[in-house]
Motif scaffolding. Structure first.
Motif, short mmCIF file in Angstrom:
data_model
loop_
_atom_site.label_atom_id
_atom_site.label_comp_id
_atom_site.label_asym_id
_atom_site.label_seq_id
_atom_site.Cartn_x
_atom_site.Cartn_y
_atom_site.Cartn_z
N VAL A 460 46.47 41.80 32.25
CA VAL A 460 46.61 42.43 33.57
C VAL A 460 45.25 42.74 34.16
N ARG A 461 44.32 43.24 33.33
CA ARG A 461 42.98 43.53 33.83
C ARG A 461 42.25 42.26 34.26
N GLU A 462 42.47 41.18 33.54
CA GLU A 462 41.84 39.90 33.91
C GLU A 462 42.40 39.39 35.24
N SER A 463 43.70 39.54 35.43
CA SER A 463 44.30 39.14 36.71
C SER A 463 43.73 39.97 37.86
N SER A 464 43.55 41.25 37.61
CA SER A 464 42.95 42.11 38.64
C SER A 464 41.53 41.66 38.96
N ARG A 465 40.77 41.29 37.94
CA ARG A 465 39.39 40.86 38.17
C ARG A 465 39.35 39.58 39.00
N ILE A 466 40.26 38.66 38.73
CA ILE A 466 40.30 37.39 39.48
C ILE A 466 40.65 37.65 40.94
N ILE A 467 41.64 38.51 41.16
CA ILE A 467 42.02 38.82 42.55
C ILE A 467 40.87 39.48 43.29
N LYS A 468 40.21 40.45 42.65
CA LYS A 468 39.10 41.13 43.32
C LYS A 468 37.95 40.17 43.58
N ASN A 469 37.72 39.26 42.67
CA ASN A 469 36.64 38.29 42.86
C ASN A 469 36.89 37.45 44.10
#
Length: 1207
Positions: A460-469
């Motif tokens: 979930v944290r990795e998905s959040s990082r991709i979206i924010k990027n």
């Protein structure tokens, strides 16, 4: 409206419906016909909706239609008709009137219809009515798609529309002010729950077979939760949270402090006993209306509350300037209703949300929905994602809307609403409400992504990082908040929109700042608009710069050192060519211009002493442009490479003008060629700086919006006040721009805050206010003008002057500004102007420029200063040289026509006319006049005709050949349009051997195609060419003619690669990709050339037939063909032998020159078969010219069929 005022026909129709006896409704025999008549009456009602009002006053729905619906459900035709009538009667008032009426009479009718709708809503709040609807809907949904008829689908849709209409009726605000009380809307929701209709809605939302009702279901669900708060709804039944209890305690503490302050104020006042002699006082320093001090007639304890505005009537604000009203009101429903809605939300998220939102998104993208239906999608996104985040955060339940595509969809709609609000001013309030919905959805998306950051799951944290990027990379997402703040209009957008905008901006900045700290360096997308001008080509001009030698002696002095370096580098076979790239495929510069620039770059490298780079660039350019051996042949030796570089070093290559000289000539040549300014959006990448981005918010419009929201700090939540203070603190402390808040209205707000009895509850606000006030008084001690600056909002430039000293910006920009005019210079300018203003034929400004011996001035500066001094009325009085329009006289037009007829066959028609015309005019004026007189059809006819030059393999003529090569490229780029120059440039520097062999290769291709059985397609192609030539001679104009094969044999030939190669050699243009289907005969091929091309396709026996037609006036031509062929073979053998000798190093210069001369003589003979009647006429003209004594203009034409494919 009373019942006795009802229309008699309408009254008779209502009476024929039936009657209610006790709880039983007895319908009349004509009940069905009466219902249909009522539907017909409603269809033809007037603009005041009189039929609807009369039926509402008679309470037909409550007394007749609802009993029929509940008691006569078995009568299917009657049931369907009653449902139709109810849908019509309950449609929203806004839909009936189109919009909210502004005229008082229509507003009265609108409110009357709204009152009847609210009565209908109360009547429907019964389990019995919704029970019948849910049972009917259940039976219809039980039918499979193959059993369901069209009438069944219509009935399902009408039941859903009826439920939607009832839920859409707005609440009566006077009756529904109390929280935790059962309102009419709550009673309706409870009836829906008891009847089981909510379960049917969940089924429709989750079933893949019922996707056609997805928008209806979403609309009903949004109306069910219209007044609910998702965060409060998620916490129902879990007891009071600690956060809620602390918020309530803080609110009670604020009320207690204010009450204690009021008690203390009353205690300090005097006793209640009245004093007849209260006295009057003079307030020193406070002026009254006159010049005297103010006299105060009340007690001293009232002096603190004195204001000059007391007793005055407030200024009336026009309606168009009033602040927008808050339309959305949230209230707390009864507990049992909230529990039911909470369970409904949980089931909806688990079973329906992802499927329903995906289906609705598909309907929206495919435009299957009605206008503005995307607002329901955005509401559902914001509400259910907030509920999921507040209840038990599970990202999987909202995965359908948790993606970058959803961000893009919301951002697109938000931008669209924002633009429509600015353009459609009449409906600005409606667009603002839609924009608020989109902003709420965007805020909830950011909040969900922020919540994913603290999730214990790594995925979930990795998905959040991709979206924010992705979000932080794209420029539009970062610029969105700035645009919304700068165009905020409180007349259209309510205070709640500003609150959500401030909170969303705070969340975005917090996430962006944290992301930048975690990443260290963040690369983002940046777009900028670049103004691009068409470049002017400057010929035969070498710019003398620091690295270009001014004399051949300097070049000779530089060469020995370069030769040693080149000797070492030439023997190095590992010299890399990757570092020097002479050609840029993505550049907008034409290929041939890049070739000329590559030659200049090689010379610059040699002049700079960079021998390895020059050699590398030469070899790279040879790989890119092998044709013509301009950069040497492929098997060139190292010694020949060095000699070629020496020739390049000493050659006076033409260069493009530098920016300074180009700017100087632009003013003089503006009338000759207009420069085209284009705005090109460049997409770049740059390293992101958070403080630089924060500086974009440092403007008065953004600060004004924050201060406007801060004025209602008592009504704001603690989080809203924190967001405001945090942003202002960023601007004041982080950017050192506290002077942005040095404004009188802000200080009045700080004064009200500090004097508030409950100021202790706003510690953060009080601390910030004291910090700003301290900074101001520290600045006021140094700058006394700071008190005056309080009256104005300021930008960053004024802030810098306030803090660093007035005039500091002028000192910094003094180097950029023009020098000021001294009194002596002004007097000199006045004298020069008075001395030259009356001189005829002289440009006054040019004369002043030549005689003005002061600081360097431009023409524009002198003109503006003459206007400032009053010597001229306007800038328009000073026309640039040549820009004024001079009329053509009749004699001048006749002279222009005579010159055009005289030089129309020359290579440079326009150049000869400009040299010989009596009244000198610019090139553009002459071209315009030729077009106006109809002497030419288009500008390209006046372009300088191209002369193809011959070049040897290694530039035997040295610097002259290099100069001619670059000169020719630049001339063609200026005089030819892009298409023609690119097509004709291919063979620009080909050797004569290649030119001569093209015809032979065409004949060889034709013979091979004849042998393969393509005789009929070749004859068809020949006929097409001859027919096109005849048409162009008859019409006098030419256009591209498609070659349409009508037989299978011709179609197969057009698909044959060898046949297509022949078409290329003949100059036939292939179809443009994706736009054309057939090959085309270009418009640029003249009728004469078309006939030559057609003749080249003939076989030997056909040539005998075509020869008399093509050359009827040349006797003995056929007899000389064999001699020409023999001479050509002998010349070809000699050229081949010379090539072998050159490879072996045995050829002498005398042999090369001899063969070259023989080849030049033989070249026209090889093309004798294609010669035209025009050349015969020219020969006859040359023979007649000496007899008449007129000077003959000799012109040599060379025709060539270009081999594009070989290039």
């Amino acid at each position: 409206m009373d019942l006795h005022m009802m229309n008699c026909e309408l009254l008779a129709t209502c009476s024929a419906l039936g009657y209610l006896e006790g709880d039983t409704y007895h319908k009349e025999p004509d009940c069905l016909e009466s219902v249909k008549d009522l539907i017909r009456y409603l269809r033809y009602e007037d603009e005041t909706r009189d039929v609807r009002q009369q039926l509402g006053a008679a309470q037909i729905l409550q007394s007749d239609l609802l009993p029929i619906l509940t008691q006569h459900r078995q009568d299917k035709p009657l049931f369907d008709a009653v449902i139709r009538l109810m849908v019509n009667l309950t449609q929203p008032a806004l839909l009936c009137f189109g919009n909210l009426p502004k005229e008082p009479s229509f507003r009265h009718h609108f409110l009357q219809v709204l009152t009847y709708l609210q009565a209908y809503k109360e009547a429907f709040a019964s389990e019995k009515a919704f029970g019948v609807l849910s049972e009917t809907l259940y039976e219809l949904l039980q039918l499979g798609w193959e059993e369901r008829q069209e009438e069944d689908n219509l009935l399902i849709e009408r039941i859903l529309l009826l439920v939607r209409n009832i839920l859409h009726v707005p609440a009566d605000l006077d009756q529904e002010k109390i929280d935790d009380d059962a309102s009419a809307h709550d009673q309706l929701l409870w009836a829906i729950h008891l009847s089981g209709l909510d379960d049917l809605l969940l089924f429709l939302a989750s079933s893949s077979a019922e996707q056609q009702w997805s928008l209806h279901v979403l609309e009903i669900v949004s109306l069910m939760f219209r007044d609910q708060n998702p965060e409060q709804l998620a916490g129902v039944g879990q007891g009071r949270l600690a956060q809620e209890r602390s918020a309530d305690v803080a609110e009670l503490e604020v009320l207690r402090q204010r009450e204690m302050a009021e008690k203390k104020t009353r205690a300090l006042q005097r006793g209640n006993r009245h004093s007849r002699f209260g006295g009057s006082y003079i307030v020193q320093g406070l002026k009254s209306i006159g010049e005297r001090d103010l006299i105060f007639h009340k007690g001293l304890h009232n002096l603190r509350n004195y204001s000059s505005d007391s007793g005055k009537q407030p200024k009336k604000v026009p309606k168009r300037r009033q602040a927008a009203r808050e339309l959305s009101i949230q209230r707390r429903s009864a507990l049992n209703v909230r529990l039911f809605l909470r369970d409904f939300c949980s089931e909806f998220l688990e079973n329906c949300y992802n499927r329903l939102m995906g289906s609705v998104k598909d309907h929206l993208l495919r435009e299957k929905a009605q206008q503005h239906d995307e607002t329901y999608y955005m509401w559902a996104l914001a509400f259910f994602m907030a509920f999921n985040r507040a209840a038990s955060f599970r990202p999987g339940l909202v995965s359908e809307t948790l993606s970058v595509r959803t961000f893009h969809f919301i951002e697109q709609n938000l931008t669209n609403y924002y633009e429509m609000m600015l353009t459609d001013r009449k409906e600005a309030a409606s667009w603002a409400r839609r924009m608020h919905l989109a902003l709420k959805a965007y805020q909830e998306l950011l909040a969900t992504v922020n919540e994913m950051d603290i999730s214990p799951d790594e995925a979930v944290r990795e998905s959040s990082r991709i979206i924010k990027n992705n979000i932080f990379y794209v420029m539009e997402y970062r610029e969105l908040f700035l645009a919304l703040f700068r165009k905020f209009d409180e007349r259209c957008q309510p205070r709640s929109f500003l609150r959500d905008l401030v909170e969303t901006t705070h969340l975005f900045l917090k996430m962006l700042e944290r992301f930048c700290r975690s990443r260290g360096k963040l690369v983002v997308q940046n777009k900028r608009k670049k103004r691009r001008k068409k470049k002017k080509k400057v010929l035969d001009q070498a710019i003398v710069s620091g690295n270009v030698p001014s004399s051949p002696e300097e070049v000779e002095a530089v060469w020995p050192a370069l030769a040693e370096q080149l000797q070492c580098c030439a023997q190095n076979s590992e010299l890399s060519m990757d570092s020097m790239v002479p050609f840029d495929a993505a550049s907008e510069v034409p290929v041939e211009e890049q070739r000329a620039e590559a030659m200049v770059r090689i010379q610059d490298c040699l002049l700079a002493g960079q021998a390895p780079q020059a050699l590398t660039l030469l070899r790279s350019a040879r790989e890119v442009w092998p044709e013509g051996d301009v950069f040497g042949c492929q098997d060139i030796s190292p010694e020949e490479e060095i000699q070629l570089l020496k020739q390049i070093l000493s050659a006076p290559l033409p260069r493009q003008q530098g920016p300074e000289e180009c700017g100087a000539e632009e003013e003089e040549e503006e009338e000759e060629e207009e420069e085209e300014e284009l705005q090109v959006v460049q997409v770049l990448e740059k390293e992101f700086n958070f403080l630089d981005y924060l500086k974009r918010f440092a403007c008065s419009t953004v600060v004004r919006a924050y201060v406007l929201l801060l004025r209602s700090y008592q009504q704001n939540s603690a989080h809203t006040n924190h967001c405001i203070v945090k942003m202002l603190h960023r601007l004041a402390h982080d950017l050192k721009m506290e002077a942005l808040l040095f404004q009188l209205s802000v200080f009045c707000l700080f004064n009200r805050l500090l004097s508030d009895p409950a100021a202790g509850a706003y510690k953060e606000l009080v601390t910030f206010a004291k910090y700003i006030l301290g900074k101001f008084f520290a600045l006021a001690a140094v700058n006394q003008k700071a008190f005056v600056e309080l009256l104005f909002w300021k930008n960053t430039a004024v802030i810098r002057e306030m803090t660093e000293g007035y005039g500091s910006l002028e000192d910094r920009s003094s180097s950029r500004r023009a020098p000021t005019w001294s009194p002596e210079e002004e007097a000199h300018l006045r004298e020069l102007y008075l001395a030259h203003k009356d001189v005829e034929g002289q440009d006054v400004v040019e004369a002043i420029l030549t005689h003005l011996n002061t600081a360097p001035r431009t023409r524009k500066q002198i003109i503006h200063h003459l206007v400032q001094l009053g010597l001229a009325d306007s800038v328009k009085d000073f026309q640039r040289k040549g820009t004024h329009v001079v009329l053509w006289t009749g004699d001048q037009e006749l002279e222009l026509q005579r010159l055009f007829e005289e030089f129309r066959d020359s290579d440079d028609v326009l150049g000869h006319i400009m040299k010989n015309i009596t009244a000198k005019r610019s090139r553009a004026r002459i071209v315009d006049k030729l077009l106006a007189l109809g002497l030419v059809a288009e500008r390209r006819e006046l372009y300088k005709k191209r002369r193809k030059k011959l070049a040897s393999s290694i530039l035997p003529n040295g610097a002259e050949s290099l100069k001619d090569f670059c000169q020719e490229d630049l001339e063609e780029e200026e005089n030819l349009p892009e298409e023609d120059s690119e097509e004709e440039e291919e063979g620009g520097s080909e050797a004569a051997q290649v030119q001569g062999s093209l015809v032979l290769s065409t004949e060889n291709l034709g013979q091979s195609l004849h042998q393969e059985g393509f005789s009929t397609p070749l004859l068809w192609l020949q006929n097409c060419l001859i027919r096109a030539a005849d048409d162009r001679e008859e019409d006098g104009c030419s256009q591209a003619v498609p070659l349409v094969p009508l037989t299978e044999e011709n179609e197969e030939a057009m698909e044959n690669e060898q046949f297509q190669q022949l078409l290329h050699k003949l100059g036939v243009r292939p179809p443009a990709s994706g736009q054309e289907t057939f090959w085309r005969i270009p418009a640029k091929l003249s009728p004469t050339k078309l006939r030559r091309v057609a003749a080249s396709l003939s076989q030997p026996e056909e040539e005998q037939k075509l020869q008399p037609e093509l050359q009827p006036e040349v006797p003995g031509e056929q007899g000389s063909d064999k001699e020409h062929c023999k001479e050509h073979r002998a010349q070809a053998l000699r050229a081949l032998l010379l090539a072998h000798k050159k490879k072996a190093g045995l050829a002498s210069p005398e042999e090369e020159d001899a063969v070259g001369r023989e080849h030049l003589k033989a070249a026209p003979k090889k093309r004798q078969l294609l010669d035209s009647d025009e050349e015969q006429e020219e020969d006859e003209g040359r023979n007649r010219a000496p007899e008449s004594g007129a000077p003959g203009i000799q012109k040599k034409k060379r025709y060539q069929i270009e081999d594009d494919e070989d290039d």
